[in-house]
Design a protein around this motif. Structure first.
Motif, PDB file in Angstrom:
ATOM      1  N   HIS A  48      -9.963  -4.729  14.208  1.00 31.19           N
ATOM      2  CA  HIS A  48     -10.936  -4.686  15.367  1.00 31.19           C
ATOM      3  C   HIS A  48     -11.525  -5.788  16.160  1.00 31.19           C
ATOM      4  CE1 HIS A  48     -13.873  -2.583  17.693  1.00 31.19           C
ATOM      5  NE2 HIS A  48     -13.297  -1.472  17.569  1.00 31.19           N
ATOM      6  N   SER A  49     -11.468  -5.664  17.348  1.00 33.85           N
ATOM      7  CA  SER A  49     -11.868  -6.914  18.090  1.00 33.85           C
ATOM      8  C   SER A  49     -13.178  -6.977  18.012  1.00 33.85           C
ATOM      9  CB  SER A  49     -11.494  -6.406  19.590  1.00 33.85           C
ATOM     10  OG  SER A  49     -12.304  -5.168  20.022  1.00 33.85           O
ATOM     11  N   LEU A  68      -9.503  -1.346  25.170  1.00 36.06           N
ATOM     12  CA  LEU A  68     -10.379  -0.250  24.719  1.00 36.06           C
ATOM     13  C   LEU A  68     -10.819   0.597  25.981  1.00 36.06           C
ATOM     14  CD1 LEU A  68     -12.830  -2.897  22.841  1.00 36.06           C
ATOM     15  CD2 LEU A  68     -10.856  -1.441  21.794  1.00 36.06           C
ATOM     16  N   PHE A 127     -17.346   2.568  23.761  1.00 31.28           N
ATOM     17  CA  PHE A 127     -15.858   2.367  23.957  1.00 31.28           C
ATOM     18  C   PHE A 127     -15.057   3.191  22.884  1.00 31.28           C
ATOM     19  CE2 PHE A 127     -17.165  -1.293  21.768  1.00 31.28           C
ATOM     20  CZ  PHE A 127     -16.199  -1.531  20.872  1.00 31.28           C
ATOM     21  N   ASP A 160     -11.783   3.202  20.642  1.00 31.86           N
ATOM     22  CA  ASP A 160     -10.465   2.043  20.198  1.00 31.86           C
ATOM     23  C   ASP A 160      -9.449   3.263  19.780  1.00 31.86           C
ATOM     24  OD1 ASP A 160      -9.031   0.400  19.066  1.00 31.86           O
ATOM     25  OD2 ASP A 160     -10.285  -0.509  17.899  1.00 31.86           O
ATOM     26  N   ARG A 204     -17.377   3.222  19.379  1.00 25.84           N
ATOM     27  CA  ARG A 204     -18.419   1.874  18.984  1.00 25.84           C
ATOM     28  C   ARG A 204     -19.068   1.733  20.072  1.00 25.84           C
ATOM     29  NH1 ARG A 204     -16.206  -2.512  14.469  1.00 25.84           N
ATOM     30  NH2 ARG A 204     -14.822  -0.986  13.367  1.00 25.84           N
ATOM     31  N   CYS A 254     -11.526  12.003  21.812  1.00 26.45           N
ATOM     32  CA  CYS A 254     -12.492  10.872  21.424  1.00 26.45           C
ATOM     33  C   CYS A 254     -13.799  11.277  20.606  1.00 26.45           C
ATOM     34  CB  CYS A 254     -12.727  10.267  22.649  1.00 26.45           C
ATOM     35  SG  CYS A 254     -11.206   9.605  23.742  1.00 26.45           S
ATOM     36  N   TRP A 309      -9.964   1.715  30.960  1.00 27.91           N
ATOM     37  CA  TRP A 309      -9.320   0.565  30.001  1.00 27.91           C
ATOM     38  C   TRP A 309     -10.002  -0.654  30.194  1.00 27.91           C
ATOM     39  CZ3 TRP A 309      -7.809   2.905  25.733  1.00 27.91           C
ATOM     40  CH2 TRP A 309      -6.887   4.077  25.765  1.00 27.91           C
ATOM     41  N   THR A 347      -9.455  -5.171  28.408  1.00 29.43           N
ATOM     42  CA  THR A 347      -8.706  -5.769  27.465  1.00 29.43           C
ATOM     43  C   THR A 347      -9.574  -6.793  26.901  1.00 29.43           C
ATOM     44  OG1 THR A 347      -6.454  -5.499  28.536  1.00 29.43           O
ATOM     45  CG2 THR A 347      -6.674  -7.243  26.668  1.00 29.43           C
ATOM     46  N   PRO A 348     -10.004  -6.479  25.665  1.00 31.22           N
ATOM     47  CA  PRO A 348     -10.880  -7.568  24.959  1.00 31.22           C
ATOM     48  C   PRO A 348     -10.496  -9.164  25.466  1.00 31.22           C
ATOM     49  CG  PRO A 348     -10.287  -5.881  23.291  1.00 31.22           C
ATOM     50  CD  PRO A 348      -9.486  -5.789  24.411  1.00 31.22           C
TER      51      PRO A 348
END
Length: 392
Positions: free
Chosen positions: A32-33, A58, A72, A74, A85, A374, A386, A388-389
């Motif tokens: 997980h990021s 995410l 958010f 995942d 999370r 979700c 969406w 992106t980390p």
């Protein structure tokens, strides 16, 4: 009787002294990021041991401007109770989100101040504020009253609230590259306006946005950056290439020449190629059937578009009401040759009521669709997207 000897205090373990091989083994098991960011923040030795890992985008759930955290979902942890999370974002209080690009969030407040925020590193840059000129490009007339924007309507003046900033000024924006310390002024930001054939651009540090005309005949619906140029697609699937800089110009490129029933388009860049996702419906109300087609072109050749029925090991993440899309491959926990949609695919927007949010996953080859809960109650009138980390 003599008192007992004092207890010996054991020295705290020196976590920084762990062998690099062990640290690398632990870092390689992080899925997980958020956990990855926490691992890297311990010390320089831990940060050096954490190799770069591609984490999936995410799904940003509705953000409450009065709160201090962004919830958010995942997609790699669909079966886990930890799929939902949140990230602490006190910097985003009393602001609205304008989507995301390269992992950075675009924020705007009611006064029209715009900024870029990395939700993981907390780095932030100020962008030029919105102006009457940007609204006029979308054929809207606005004015400022006591540091708040109002829309000049035929029925009188109406306040432009946070929720309406996207539909009045900037709907979303795209970065040419990831801002980094020292060369952030080289980053170009292109903004898609509310309803316009024009685009606006700036660099970090500029005082105002610069408008420029595209070669398109209809409102711009999506923008992507690929190999040194921005590419814009309009509501009818026409595409133009935009060279943004000292001499800004837009050049019309070959159209897909699709039938008119295609009603929305999203464009995405990946190294030396562009992907265009087209949507259309058939059938009778209320039993519409939704179809998505993917087209590809190599920008180094003749820009000839051709339809593809597979994206192999890649995965596309498509925001239904935002331009915050992503494409990548080999994401842990995510299906390949699939499209992840930010919400279920239906003919119209969901009614404005609280209910469990769902997302959809479609197999690109056979079109089979899976709807996934979700496990989070949201207000459907607030859109999701969406991101992106960006962890470095």
């Amino acid at each position: 009787m003599s008192p007992p000897p004092p207890l010996r205090k054991e020295a705290a373990p020196d976590w920084a002294a762990l062998p690099p091989e062990l640290l690398a083994l632990v870092a390689g098991r992080l899925r997980h990021s958020v956990d990855y960011v926490r691992f890297r923040s311990v010390c320089s030795r831990w940060r050096a041991a954490a190799r770069r890992i591609p984490f999936p985008p995410l799904l940003a759930l509705p953000f409450d401007p009065d709160a201090s955290a962004l919830p958010f979902f995942d997609p790699s942890e669909i079966a886990s109770s930890a799929a939902i999370r949140s990230l602490p974002l006190p910097e985003a209080r009393h602001q609205a989100l304008l989507g995301s690009s390269r992992g950075w969030l675009f924020l705007i407040d009611e006064a029209g101040s715009v900024s870029l925020l990395n939700p993981f590193t907390r780095a932030r840059f100020c962008l030029p504020p919105v102006t009457e000129t940007l609204a006029r490009a979308s054929s809207l007339s606005v004015s400022k009253v006591r540091d708040r924007w109002v829309l000049d309507h035929r029925n009188g003046k109406q306040p432009v609230t946070l929720y309406h900033m996207r539909s009045t000024f900037i709907s979303e924006a795209t970065l040419s590259s990831t801002p980094s310390e020292g060369d952030e002024c080289a980053v170009i930001i292109v903004a898609v306006l509310a309803s316009s054939t024009k685009l606006a651009f700036c660099r970090i540090g500029d005082r105002e946005w610069t408008l420029f005309n595209t070669a398109l005949h209809n409102f711009v619906s999506s923008v992507a950056y690929c190999d040194g140029r921005f590419y814009a697609v309009d509501a009818f699937g026409e595409v133009c290439a935009c060279d943004v800089g000292i001499s800004t110009r837009a050049t019309y490129i070959s159209s897909l020449m699709l039938p008119p029933e295609r009603d929305s388009f999203r464009i995405m860049g990946l190294k030396k190629e562009l992907l265009l996702v087209a949507h259309y419906m058939d059938g009778d109300f209320p039993h519409f059937k939704h179809h998505y087609e993917i087209y590809r072109t190599d920008i180094k050749r003749r820009m000839k578009w051709y339809r593809v029925d597979t994206i192999a090991s890649r995965t596309v993440f498509l925001s239904v009401h935002f331009n915050s899309n992503a494409i990548g491959g080999a994401f842990y926990g995510c299906k390949s040759n699939a499209m992840y949609f930010s919400e279920p695919i239906r003919g119209g927007r969901e009614p404005s009521r609280s209910q469990i949010h769902k997302m959809a996953v479609m197999d690109v080859t056979n079109g089979c669709l899976e709807v996934i809960s979700c496990n989070c109650i949201v207000q459907f009138s607030r859109e999701v997207f969406w991101f992106t980390p960006c962890l470095y």
